[in-house]
Design a protein around this motif. Structure first.
Motif, PDB file in Angstrom:
ATOM      1  N   LEU A 208       0.823  -1.210   0.000  1.00  0.00           N
ATOM      2  CA  LEU A 208       0.000   0.000   0.000  1.00  0.00           C
ATOM      3  C   LEU A 208       0.856   1.258   0.000  1.00  0.00           C
ATOM      4  CD1 LEU A 208      -2.852  -0.989   2.507  1.00  0.00           C
ATOM      5  CD2 LEU A 208      -2.973  -0.860   0.010  1.00  0.00           C
ATOM      6  N   ARG A 209       2.082   1.139   0.527  1.00  0.00           N
ATOM      7  CA  ARG A 209       3.002   2.287   0.510  1.00  0.00           C
ATOM      8  C   ARG A 209       3.684   2.450  -0.847  1.00  0.00           C
ATOM      9  NH1 ARG A 209       3.887   0.650   6.026  1.00  0.00           N
ATOM     10  NH2 ARG A 209       5.508  -0.836   5.424  1.00  0.00           N
ATOM     11  N   GLU A 210       3.682   1.346  -1.640  1.00  0.00           N
ATOM     12  CA  GLU A 210       4.295   1.412  -2.967  1.00  0.00           C
ATOM     13  C   GLU A 210       3.297   1.999  -3.955  1.00  0.00           C
ATOM     14  OE1 GLU A 210       7.441  -0.057  -4.392  1.00  0.00           O
ATOM     15  OE2 GLU A 210       7.966   0.395  -2.313  1.00  0.00           O
ATOM     16  N   PRO A 211       3.706   2.904  -4.844  1.00  0.00           N
ATOM     17  CA  PRO A 211       2.775   3.455  -5.836  1.00  0.00           C
ATOM     18  C   PRO A 211       2.330   2.379  -6.817  1.00  0.00           C
ATOM     19  CG  PRO A 211       5.029   4.121  -6.328  1.00  0.00           C
ATOM     20  CD  PRO A 211       5.064   3.447  -4.983  1.00  0.00           C
ATOM     21  N   GLU A 212       1.045   2.406  -7.184  1.00  0.00           N
ATOM     22  CA  GLU A 212       0.522   1.471  -8.183  1.00  0.00           C
ATOM     23  C   GLU A 212       1.216   1.772  -9.509  1.00  0.00           C
ATOM     24  OE1 GLU A 212      -1.931  -1.691  -9.124  1.00  0.00           O
ATOM     25  OE2 GLU A 212      -2.696  -0.484  -7.496  1.00  0.00           O
ATOM     26  N   PRO A 213       1.843   0.780 -10.141  1.00  0.00           N
ATOM     27  CA  PRO A 213       2.605   1.048 -11.359  1.00  0.00           C
ATOM     28  C   PRO A 213       1.720   1.467 -12.527  1.00  0.00           C
ATOM     29  CG  PRO A 213       2.435  -1.301 -10.996  1.00  0.00           C
ATOM     30  CD  PRO A 213       1.869  -0.641  -9.775  1.00  0.00           C
ATOM     31  N   ALA A 214       2.069   2.597 -13.185  1.00  0.00           N
ATOM     32  CA  ALA A 214       1.356   3.020 -14.384  1.00  0.00           C
ATOM     33  C   ALA A 214       1.812   2.175 -15.572  1.00  0.00           C
ATOM     34  CB  ALA A 214       1.623   4.504 -14.646  1.00  0.00           C
ATOM     35  N   ASN A 215       3.045   1.719 -15.512  1.00  0.00           N
ATOM     36  CA  ASN A 215       3.619   0.904 -16.575  1.00  0.00           C
ATOM     37  C   ASN A 215       3.931  -0.480 -16.033  1.00  0.00           C
ATOM     38  OD1 ASN A 215       5.020  -0.255 -18.634  1.00  0.00           O
ATOM     39  ND2 ASN A 215       6.775   1.134 -18.556  1.00  0.00           N
ATOM     40  N   GLN A 216       3.179  -1.477 -16.478  1.00  0.00           N
ATOM     41  CA  GLN A 216       3.346  -2.833 -15.965  1.00  0.00           C
ATOM     42  C   GLN A 216       4.697  -3.442 -16.335  1.00  0.00           C
ATOM     43  OE1 GLN A 216       1.311  -4.530 -13.904  1.00  0.00           O
ATOM     44  NE2 GLN A 216      -0.017  -2.768 -13.757  1.00  0.00           N
ATOM     45  N   GLN A 217       5.426  -2.794 -17.266  1.00  0.00           N
ATOM     46  CA  GLN A 217       6.711  -3.322 -17.693  1.00  0.00           C
ATOM     47  C   GLN A 217       7.863  -2.811 -16.834  1.00  0.00           C
ATOM     48  OE1 GLN A 217       6.674  -5.691 -20.050  1.00  0.00           O
ATOM     49  NE2 GLN A 217       4.457  -5.382 -19.973  1.00  0.00           N
ATOM     50  N   ARG A 218       7.575  -1.874 -15.927  1.00  0.00           N
ATOM     51  CA  ARG A 218       8.666  -1.304 -15.139  1.00  0.00           C
ATOM     52  C   ARG A 218       9.232  -2.340 -14.174  1.00  0.00           C
ATOM     53  NH1 ARG A 218       7.269  -2.241 -10.304  1.00  0.00           N
ATOM     54  NH2 ARG A 218       5.613  -1.162  -9.191  1.00  0.00           N
ATOM     55  N   LEU A 219      10.496  -2.166 -13.834  1.00  0.00           N
ATOM     56  CA  LEU A 219      11.151  -3.116 -12.941  1.00  0.00           C
ATOM     57  C   LEU A 219      10.611  -2.964 -11.526  1.00  0.00           C
ATOM     58  CD1 LEU A 219      14.862  -2.817 -14.152  1.00  0.00           C
ATOM     59  CD2 LEU A 219      13.258  -4.702 -14.568  1.00  0.00           C
ATOM     60  N   PRO A 220      10.310  -4.052 -10.857  1.00  0.00           N
ATOM     61  CA  PRO A 220       9.804  -3.961  -9.485  1.00  0.00           C
ATOM     62  C   PRO A 220      10.911  -3.535  -8.535  1.00  0.00           C
ATOM     63  CG  PRO A 220      10.185  -6.238 -10.077  1.00  0.00           C
ATOM     64  CD  PRO A 220      10.389  -5.443 -11.338  1.00  0.00           C
ATOM     65  N   SER A 221      10.528  -2.849  -7.477  1.00  0.00           N
ATOM     66  CA  SER A 221      11.501  -2.441  -6.471  1.00  0.00           C
ATOM     67  C   SER A 221      11.796  -3.618  -5.546  1.00  0.00           C
ATOM     68  CB  SER A 221      10.948  -1.280  -5.647  1.00  0.00           C
ATOM     69  OG  SER A 221       9.857  -1.714  -4.852  1.00  0.00           O
ATOM     70  N   PRO A 222      12.967  -3.603  -4.885  1.00  0.00           N
ATOM     71  CA  PRO A 222      13.260  -4.660  -3.903  1.00  0.00           C
ATOM     72  C   PRO A 222      12.206  -4.734  -2.808  1.00  0.00           C
ATOM     73  CG  PRO A 222      15.246  -3.429  -4.431  1.00  0.00           C
ATOM     74  CD  PRO A 222      14.112  -2.699  -5.079  1.00  0.00           C
ATOM     75  N   ALA A 223      11.652  -3.568  -2.423  1.00  0.00           N
ATOM     76  CA  ALA A 223      10.622  -3.558  -1.383  1.00  0.00           C
ATOM     77  C   ALA A 223       9.365  -4.286  -1.859  1.00  0.00           C
ATOM     78  CB  ALA A 223      10.274  -2.119  -0.994  1.00  0.00           C
ATOM     79  N   GLU A 224       9.026  -4.116  -3.128  1.00  0.00           N
ATOM     80  CA  GLU A 224       7.839  -4.775  -3.669  1.00  0.00           C
ATOM     81  C   GLU A 224       8.036  -6.284  -3.732  1.00  0.00           C
ATOM     82  OE1 GLU A 224       4.865  -4.536  -7.556  1.00  0.00           O
ATOM     83  OE2 GLU A 224       6.733  -3.379  -7.519  1.00  0.00           O
ATOM     84  N   ILE A 225       9.204  -6.720  -4.181  1.00  0.00           N
ATOM     85  CA  ILE A 225       9.487  -8.154  -4.224  1.00  0.00           C
ATOM     86  C   ILE A 225       9.468  -8.736  -2.812  1.00  0.00           C
ATOM     87  CG2 ILE A 225      11.215  -9.904  -4.799  1.00  0.00           C
ATOM     88  CD1 ILE A 225      12.124  -8.114  -7.094  1.00  0.00           C
TER      89      ILE A 225
END
Length: 356
Positions: A208-225
């Protein structure tokens, strides 16, 4: 001093970590499977394609597309497909519906299941099966349907929309909470459930603290993983707790609502759980306090309601399409007094009792 208790653990091999999808073919060989039928949800097509290619001569056939609550006609078609390709193994890639369909096959055929969950339903850790026919959902427990191996790959969940993620987490949290008050609940299931709830709540709040990605192709952040890994770990523990503790009034009520009125499975849990918790949790004050600490709240029912609300998960059955008359009908059908629970769940009333 710990009171005497009886606990049943179910045998499953768990393979956990980013990129573990690549190990599925090797795990299938380890099981001794020679003809593997692949079942995949619509969102798991790419993962299924990769798995199919990696299986090579072990690939026997594929079923694409599943339906929630496992309708009998879908189950019968899947069983026919398994017989047609002479499958001795089923690889289920997706959420609870894909795994549920694999279980429907295993219930009547000598096959081994390897599950690759892409949501947090937890069905992969339980010997519980369910099937819907004529507006009624039948469930049961049978060791034949317990997946022999479960492969958890957080990378497969990165594209899961936040609203779907949050609803699935609500489903997993329902496993945690109910596992502390069933008749078979014991110190092991309760401890497992508390650890699961913490991992699930922490993972969801991190997302919930991570922004919803506008581009599904962007690399995920370590926090998201990391958050996605936490959620899969929590789902694994939650499913394990429920497998041993069994189900109670909450799951029975959700199965009635889902099977009879075709409500979405995960979202139904989110609407019903806070209201059942308001009634049942005070019966187990010690476990209630431990779950409250895990979730960072001073009242379990209200804390669950607020967490689901913050994640934009519907907390009323009315929002899911259930009419007031259907809620009353469900209360009359249920073998127990749940009228107040269903009335509050239908309206989405915030459970009282917290001082926040």
């Amino acid at each position: 001093m710990t009171k005497p208790f009886v606990h049943t653990s179910y045998p499953s091999r768990v393979v956990f970590g980013p990129g573990t999808l690549e190990q599925v073919a090797a795990e299938v060989e380890l099981l001794g499977v020679r003809r593997a039928l692949v079942i995949a949800t619509g969102s798991a097509q790419h993962a299924a394609d990769e798995t199919q290619a990696a299986l090579k001569e072990l690939f026997a056939g594929r079923i694409d597309g599943v339906r929630q609550h496992v309708p009998t006609e879908i189950a019968e078609a899947a069983r026919a497909k398994a017989r047609e390709v002479d499958a001795d193994g089923v690889i289920a890639i997706g959420g609870g519906s894909a795994i549920g369909l694999a279980k429907a096959i295993a219930l009547t055929a000598d096959v081994q299941i390897l599950a690759v969950p892409t949501t947090y339903a937890g069905s992969e850790m339980t010997p519980v099966w369910g099937e819907t026919s004529g507006g009624s959902k039948t469930t049961g427990t049978d060791l034949r349907v317990l997946p022999k191996t479960v492969v958890y790959d957080p990378l497969l969940t990165l594209q899961l929309p936040l609203n779907v993620t949050a609803a699935s987490v609500a489903n997993a949290l329902a496993h945690c909470v109910e596992a502390v008050w069933t008749e078979k609940a014991n110190p092991i299931t309760k401890t497992t459930a508390v650890e699961a709830a913490k991992a699930l709540a922490d993972g969801l709040r991190e997302l919930l603290r991570e922004p919803e990605p506008a581009n599904q192709q962007r690399l995920p952040s370590p926090a998201e993983i990391g958050a996605r890994g936490n959620l899969l770990f929590g789902a694994c523990l939650a499913g394990s707790a429920l497998a041993s503790a069994g189900t109670g009034v909450h799951h029975k009520l959700c199965h009635l609502l889902g099977g009879t009125y075709n409500l979405p499975h995960a979202e139904t849990h989110a609407a019903v759980l806070p209201q059942v918790t308001r009634v049942k949790a005070p019966e187990v004050p010690r476990a209630k306090a431990r779950l409250e600490e895990a979730l960072g709240t001073d009242d379990l029912a209200t804390g669950l309601f607020d967490l689901f609300t913050a994640a934009n998960v519907p907390t009323s059955l009315q929002a899911l399409g259930l009419t007031k008359e259907q809620a009353k009908d469900a209360a009359a059908r249920f073998p127990g007094d749940v009228e107040e629970i269903l009335t509050r769940a239908w309206a989405g009333t915030r459970p009282e009792g917290a001082t926040r």
